[in-house]
Design a protein around this motif. Structure first.
Motif, PDB file in Angstrom:
ATOM      1  N   ALA A   1       4.680 -11.381  -1.801  1.00 15.74           N
ATOM      2  CA  ALA A   1       5.384 -10.421  -0.958  1.00 15.74           C
ATOM      3  C   ALA A   1       4.861  -9.014  -1.169  1.00 15.74           C
ATOM      4  O   ALA A   1       4.697  -8.241  -0.216  1.00 15.74           O
ATOM      5  CB  ALA A   1       6.883 -10.480  -1.267  1.00 15.74           C
ATOM      6  N   MET A   2       4.583  -8.671  -2.434  1.00 18.74           N
ATOM      7  CA  MET A   2       4.041  -7.345  -2.734  1.00 18.74           C
ATOM      8  C   MET A   2       2.661  -7.184  -2.111  1.00 18.74           C
ATOM      9  O   MET A   2       2.333  -6.119  -1.537  1.00 18.74           O
ATOM     10  CB  MET A   2       3.974  -7.152  -4.249  1.00 18.74           C
ATOM     11  CG  MET A   2       3.457  -5.789  -4.680  1.00 18.74           C
ATOM     12  SD  MET A   2       4.589  -4.456  -4.273  1.00 18.74           S
ATOM     13  CE  MET A   2       5.872  -4.742  -5.495  1.00 18.74           C
ATOM     14  N   THR A   3       1.850  -8.223  -2.175  1.00 23.64           N
ATOM     15  CA  THR A   3       0.501  -8.156  -1.588  1.00 23.64           C
ATOM     16  C   THR A   3       0.573  -7.933  -0.087  1.00 23.64           C
ATOM     17  O   THR A   3      -0.129  -7.077   0.475  1.00 23.64           O
ATOM     18  CB  THR A   3      -0.257  -9.454  -1.889  1.00 23.64           C
ATOM     19  OG1 THR A   3      -0.352  -9.620  -3.303  1.00 23.64           O
ATOM     20  CG2 THR A   3      -1.643  -9.423  -1.267  1.00 23.64           C
ATOM     21  N   HIS A   4       1.457  -8.681   0.573  1.00 26.20           N
ATOM     22  CA  HIS A   4       1.606  -8.511   2.015  1.00 26.20           C
ATOM     23  C   HIS A   4       2.095  -7.107   2.355  1.00 26.20           C
ATOM     24  O   HIS A   4       1.619  -6.479   3.317  1.00 26.20           O
ATOM     25  CB  HIS A   4       2.589  -9.548   2.565  1.00 26.20           C
ATOM     26  CG  HIS A   4       2.020 -10.929   2.651  1.00 26.20           C
ATOM     27  ND1 HIS A   4       0.915 -11.239   3.404  1.00 26.20           N
ATOM     28  CD2 HIS A   4       2.408 -12.102   2.056  1.00 26.20           C
ATOM     29  CE1 HIS A   4       0.626 -12.528   3.292  1.00 26.20           C
ATOM     30  NE2 HIS A   4       1.527 -13.076   2.466  1.00 26.20           N
ATOM     31  N   ALA A   5       3.053  -6.579   1.561  1.00 26.72           N
ATOM     32  CA  ALA A   5       3.586  -5.246   1.836  1.00 26.72           C
ATOM     33  C   ALA A   5       2.516  -4.175   1.684  1.00 26.72           C
ATOM     34  O   ALA A   5       2.395  -3.253   2.504  1.00 26.72           O
ATOM     35  CB  ALA A   5       4.766  -4.959   0.903  1.00 26.72           C
TER      36      ALA A   5
ATOM     37  N   MET B   1      -0.813  -4.619   1.773  1.00 27.43           N
ATOM     38  CA  MET B   1      -1.861  -4.787   2.781  1.00 27.43           C
ATOM     39  C   MET B   1      -1.397  -4.332   4.157  1.00 27.43           C
ATOM     40  O   MET B   1      -2.205  -3.879   4.983  1.00 27.43           O
ATOM     41  CB  MET B   1      -2.286  -6.252   2.848  1.00 27.43           C
ATOM     42  CG  MET B   1      -2.972  -6.745   1.569  1.00 27.43           C
ATOM     43  SD  MET B   1      -4.432  -5.758   1.139  1.00 27.43           S
ATOM     44  CE  MET B   1      -5.506  -6.116   2.528  1.00 27.43           C
ATOM     45  N   ASP B   2      -0.077  -4.416   4.400  1.00 24.90           N
ATOM     46  CA  ASP B   2       0.441  -3.962   5.688  1.00 24.90           C
ATOM     47  C   ASP B   2       0.230  -2.474   5.895  1.00 24.90           C
ATOM     48  O   ASP B   2       0.001  -2.012   7.019  1.00 24.90           O
ATOM     49  CB  ASP B   2       1.945  -4.289   5.803  1.00 24.90           C
ATOM     50  CG  ASP B   2       2.174  -5.754   6.125  1.00 24.90           C
ATOM     51  OD1 ASP B   2       1.206  -6.429   6.515  1.00 24.90           O
ATOM     52  OD2 ASP B   2       3.321  -6.224   5.967  1.00 24.90           O
ATOM     53  N   CYS B   3       0.275  -1.672   4.797  1.00 24.34           N
ATOM     54  CA  CYS B   3       0.086  -0.230   4.956  1.00 24.34           C
ATOM     55  C   CYS B   3      -1.363   0.087   5.353  1.00 24.34           C
ATOM     56  O   CYS B   3      -1.620   1.016   6.125  1.00 24.34           O
ATOM     57  CB  CYS B   3       0.483   0.515   3.687  1.00 24.34           C
ATOM     58  SG  CYS B   3      -0.684   0.368   2.316  1.00 24.34           S
ATOM     59  N   TYR B   4      -2.306  -0.695   4.863  1.00 23.07           N
ATOM     60  CA  TYR B   4      -3.700  -0.490   5.272  1.00 23.07           C
ATOM     61  C   TYR B   4      -3.888  -0.911   6.725  1.00 23.07           C
ATOM     62  O   TYR B   4      -4.594  -0.275   7.496  1.00 23.07           O
ATOM     63  CB  TYR B   4      -4.641  -1.299   4.369  1.00 23.07           C
ATOM     64  CG  TYR B   4      -4.864  -0.636   3.029  1.00 23.07           C
ATOM     65  CD1 TYR B   4      -5.805   0.391   2.899  1.00 23.07           C
ATOM     66  CD2 TYR B   4      -4.139  -1.035   1.906  1.00 23.07           C
ATOM     67  CE1 TYR B   4      -5.997   1.006   1.654  1.00 23.07           C
ATOM     68  CE2 TYR B   4      -4.331  -0.431   0.676  1.00 23.07           C
ATOM     69  CZ  TYR B   4      -5.267   0.597   0.554  1.00 23.07           C
ATOM     70  OH  TYR B   4      -5.465   1.198  -0.644  1.00 23.07           O
TER      71      TYR B   4
ATOM     72  N   ALA C   1      -1.636  -0.766   9.014  1.00 23.31           N
ATOM     73  CA  ALA C   1      -1.037   0.273   9.851  1.00 23.31           C
ATOM     74  C   ALA C   1      -1.950   1.478   9.982  1.00 23.31           C
ATOM     75  O   ALA C   1      -2.092   2.074  11.056  1.00 23.31           O
ATOM     76  CB  ALA C   1       0.310   0.699   9.252  1.00 23.31           C
ATOM     77  N   THR C   2      -2.627   1.861   8.867  1.00 23.05           N
ATOM     78  CA  THR C   2      -3.543   3.011   8.905  1.00 23.05           C
ATOM     79  C   THR C   2      -4.725   2.737   9.821  1.00 23.05           C
ATOM     80  O   THR C   2      -5.138   3.580  10.618  1.00 23.05           O
ATOM     81  CB  THR C   2      -4.053   3.319   7.482  1.00 23.05           C
ATOM     82  OG1 THR C   2      -2.933   3.578   6.638  1.00 23.05           O
ATOM     83  CG2 THR C   2      -4.983   4.520   7.509  1.00 23.05           C
ATOM     84  N   LEU C   3      -5.274   1.543   9.731  1.00 24.20           N
ATOM     85  CA  LEU C   3      -6.406   1.182  10.579  1.00 24.20           C
ATOM     86  C   LEU C   3      -6.003   1.206  12.049  1.00 24.20           C
ATOM     87  O   LEU C   3      -6.760   1.632  12.924  1.00 24.20           O
ATOM     88  CB  LEU C   3      -6.934  -0.200  10.198  1.00 24.20           C
ATOM     89  CG  LEU C   3      -7.617  -0.287   8.817  1.00 24.20           C
ATOM     90  CD1 LEU C   3      -7.952  -1.721   8.482  1.00 24.20           C
ATOM     91  CD2 LEU C   3      -8.899   0.553   8.798  1.00 24.20           C
ATOM     92  N   ASP C   4      -4.750   0.747  12.329  1.00 27.60           N
ATOM     93  CA  ASP C   4      -4.280   0.743  13.711  1.00 27.60           C
ATOM     94  C   ASP C   4      -4.143   2.162  14.240  1.00 27.60           C
ATOM     95  O   ASP C   4      -4.484   2.464  15.398  1.00 27.60           O
ATOM     96  CB  ASP C   4      -2.926   0.034  13.812  1.00 27.60           C
ATOM     97  CG  ASP C   4      -3.066  -1.472  13.582  1.00 27.60           C
ATOM     98  OD1 ASP C   4      -4.199  -1.972  13.721  1.00 27.60           O
ATOM     99  OD2 ASP C   4      -2.052  -2.116  13.256  1.00 27.60           O
ATOM    100  N   GLU C   5      -3.666   3.100  13.366  1.00 24.86           N
ATOM    101  CA  GLU C   5      -3.510   4.491  13.803  1.00 24.86           C
ATOM    102  C   GLU C   5      -4.873   5.134  14.070  1.00 24.86           C
ATOM    103  O   GLU C   5      -5.039   5.901  15.032  1.00 24.86           O
ATOM    104  CB  GLU C   5      -2.765   5.293  12.730  1.00 24.86           C
ATOM    105  CG  GLU C   5      -1.296   4.883  12.608  1.00 24.86           C
ATOM    106  CD  GLU C   5      -0.604   5.608  11.461  1.00 24.86           C
ATOM    107  OE1 GLU C   5      -1.289   6.418  10.798  1.00 24.86           O
ATOM    108  OE2 GLU C   5       0.591   5.369  11.234  1.00 24.86           O
ATOM    109  N   GLU C   6      -5.874   4.864  13.184  1.00 24.37           N
ATOM    110  CA  GLU C   6      -7.216   5.441  13.377  1.00 24.37           C
ATOM    111  C   GLU C   6      -7.874   4.911  14.637  1.00 24.37           C
ATOM    112  O   GLU C   6      -8.622   5.607  15.325  1.00 24.37           O
ATOM    113  CB  GLU C   6      -8.089   5.121  12.162  1.00 24.37           C
ATOM    114  CG  GLU C   6      -7.631   5.853  10.900  1.00 24.37           C
ATOM    115  CD  GLU C   6      -8.483   5.473   9.695  1.00 24.37           C
ATOM    116  OE1 GLU C   6      -9.326   4.546   9.850  1.00 24.37           O
ATOM    117  OE2 GLU C   6      -8.298   6.075   8.626  1.00 24.37           O
ATOM    118  N   ALA C   7      -7.559   3.655  14.942  1.00 31.13           N
ATOM    119  CA  ALA C   7      -8.135   3.078  16.153  1.00 31.13           C
ATOM    120  C   ALA C   7      -7.513   3.731  17.387  1.00 31.13           C
ATOM    121  O   ALA C   7      -8.156   3.895  18.407  1.00 31.13           O
ATOM    122  CB  ALA C   7      -7.908   1.584  16.166  1.00 31.13           C
TER     123      ALA C   7
END
Length: 564
Positions: A547-551, A553-556, A558-564
């Motif tokens: 669960a911690m890994t998924h949480a 990795m989700d922030c990365y 989200a960042t990639l989606d914003e940069e795109a």
């Protein structure tokens, strides 16, 4: 004969008596089990031999007061367990076999017994008491025999239970009236009024405690999460109500039964059953041995013809009446034969009634001895008679099935109890994990039974209509109540490996093919559960890591989606 152990003074006499009883029971049980015979008669013979062989005198444990005290303890504890198993809901679901079948059976058996005793020359008042005692059957022996035959939920088992419930209610009323019936010289109006006042006071007190005293006390004890304190409280409750019943002039054993009935109506009944039922066989053993201890062999030899005739008449006449009542209750196709065999004996309440009559000086020692032996023998042969009745019922059923218009048994379902469930999931613990599992199973229309130790949670779930048991998920009785045998899976949702490991042998014995799910905090515990035979183990640290890994990795993402 010298008093060997008593003269030493180092061992308490009661402990010596208990040791002799249990040791002899083990030896006799091993012999009878080898020949596949009923153990109940063996228990009675143990008491008979100990009382009449001089062993108790040699051991310094021949005190009549001590023997009677042991007898009273055995029957009080036995009747308490029967009271806990008593269910008002069951009585409602079994109205026809209870009130019609049980009423007809009690009336006809009491009349027949009274008539035979009057013909023997005894006073009518005494004959009425003996006739009523003969009408009572052994709930403990009959239900245990149905369980041993794996037929507790069969139509014949249900009808037997209904009749037994009616007998339990009838004996309470009769015990209240017993002093009035036997008091020939008093004012009947005054005596009857006094008896009714005592009976009403006892019933009102029991109802009041069942609503405003005992549930609150058990709730406070349950909050401590102390198994020892809960057990002590239950036993204390049993003895307290028994003493109160004795003070009112009723039988302490009747009070113990009432205490069990009071508990049976609360949410804690399953927990009490889980704590007490494993000892029920011990109480039954002590009861049978104590009857043997009370028997005078010289009196038995001198009046053996009365004992043989009495035993024969009880089994034949009472069995015939029970068979008729069972047919009135809806049993067909020969199944009434099995019910007749199960209830053809006299029972534990018969002993209570006879003891009370003896205290009121209504029975002579000879009559008491004859009735005690008849009760022990008829109770002891019930398992044997039931085994004989099964093939006879099968043959009769085959014969009757060829006749047109023959009806099958009425529907005698289990009603309000957790019965009829199959292919369900047993959820042990209703914390966040158990609650989440239950909600998802409900959304998928998968039935579930919850075993939980938090009284507040159990109350809430029961109010919501959820099938829930207040009990320890590691105990055999609790698992059986949850119908483990018919479940598809059982999930221990709390991370305590000890409970799962302790229950696993019981689970595999009852249902070898069931899927077992466990939960642990540490990797070493997960490996231990898997080695023990748990099918699936959820490892808290591993699941938290995922669960911690998924949480993270989700922030990365989200960042990639914003940069795109």
């Amino acid at each position: 004969m010298p008093n060997f152990l008593g003269s030493a003074g180092t061992v308490p006499a009661f402990f010596v008596l208990l040791t002799l009883i249990l040791s002899s029971v083990v030896v006799v049980s091993l012999v009878l089990a080898r020949f596949r015979q009923s153990l109940l008669v063996g228990y009675f013979l143990c008491g008979l031999v100990l009382a009449n062989s001089g062993i108790l005198v040699w051991a310094g444990a021949d005190s009549s007061e001590m023997i009677h005290a042991l007898s009273e303890i055995g029957i009080i504890l036995l009747l308490f367990t029967l009271g806990v198993e008593f269910s008002v809901n069951e009585l409602k679901n079994l109205r026809r076999p209870a009130f019609l079948g049980g009423g007809v059976q009690m009336l006809l058996c009491a009349l027949a017994g009274t008539g035979v005793v009057v013909l023997m020359g005894l006073p009518v008042r005494h004959a009425i008491v003996i006739g009523f005692a003969i009408a009572l059957s052994s709930t403990a022996v009959s239900l245990k025999s149905f369980q041993d035959m794996r037929q507790p939920d069969s139509p014949q088992g249900r009808v037997a239970l209904g009749m037994a419930l009616f007998q339990d209610l009838a004996v309470i009323f009769f015990m209240v009236l017993l002093p009035v019936i036997l008091n020939a010289g008093g004012n009947p109006v005054v005596d009857l009024s006094l008896a009714l006042v005592k009976g009403v006071a006892f019933c009102v007190g029991a109802v009041f405690l069942s609503r405003y005293g005992i549930p609150q006390m058990l709730s406070a004890v349950a909050l401590t999460r102390s198994r020892e304190l809960f057990t002590v409280t239950v036993v204390g409750l049993c003895t307290a109500v028994a003493v109160l019943s004795g003070l009112l002039g009723l039988s302490p054993a009747l009070g113990a039964f009432a205490a069990g009935v009071v508990v049976s109506g609360s949410i804690y009944s399953h927990r009490v059953l889980a704590e007490v039922l494993p000892l029920k066989d011990l109480f039954l053993t002590l009861f049978f041995v104590s009857i043997g201890l009370l028997i005078d062999l010289d009196s038995v030899i001198a009046h053996w013809h009365l004992i043989v005739c009495g035993t024969f008449l009880i089994i034949v006449i009472k069995g015939s009446i029970v068979a008729f009542a069972a047919r009135l209750s809806g049993l067909r196709m020969g199944d009434w034969l099995i019910t007749a065999a199960a209830l053809s004996s006299t029972g534990e309440f018969s002993i209570v009634l006879l003891n009370r009559a003896t205290e009121l000086e209504a029975l002579s020692p000879v009559i008491e001895q004859v009735l005690l032996v008849c009760t022990a023998v008829t109770m002891g042969v019930v398992p044997f008679l039931m085994k004989l009745s099964v093939p006879a019922a099968v043959k009769l059923r085959a014969h009757l099935s060829r006749k047109p218009g023959t009806r099958s048994d009425r529907n005698l379902g289990m009603g309000g109890k957790i019965e009829g469930l199959t292919d369900h999931v047993i959820i042990c613990g209703y914390g966040p994990v158990g609650r989440n599992l239950h909600e998802n199973l409900r959304k998928s229309n998968v039935r579930a039974v919850i075993i939980e130790m938090n009284a507040s949670t159990v109350k809430k779930l029961l109010n919501e209509g959820t099938k829930c048991i207040f009990a320890d998920a590691g105990q055999r009785v609790a698992l059986k109540l949850a119908r483990l045998k018919y479940a598809r899976a059982i999930a221990y949702t709390f991370p305590h490996k000890e409970v799962a490991l302790g229950a696993l042998p019981i689970i595999r014995e009852i249902n070898p093919s069931i899927l077992v799910f466990g939960r642990t905090k540490f990797e070493s515990e997960a490996a231990e559960l898997l080695r023990a035979g748990v099918n699936h183990v959820l490892h808290d640290e591993e699941e938290s890591g995922r669960a911690m890994t998924h949480a993270v990795m989700d922030c990365y993402t989200a960042t990639l989606d914003e940069e795109a």
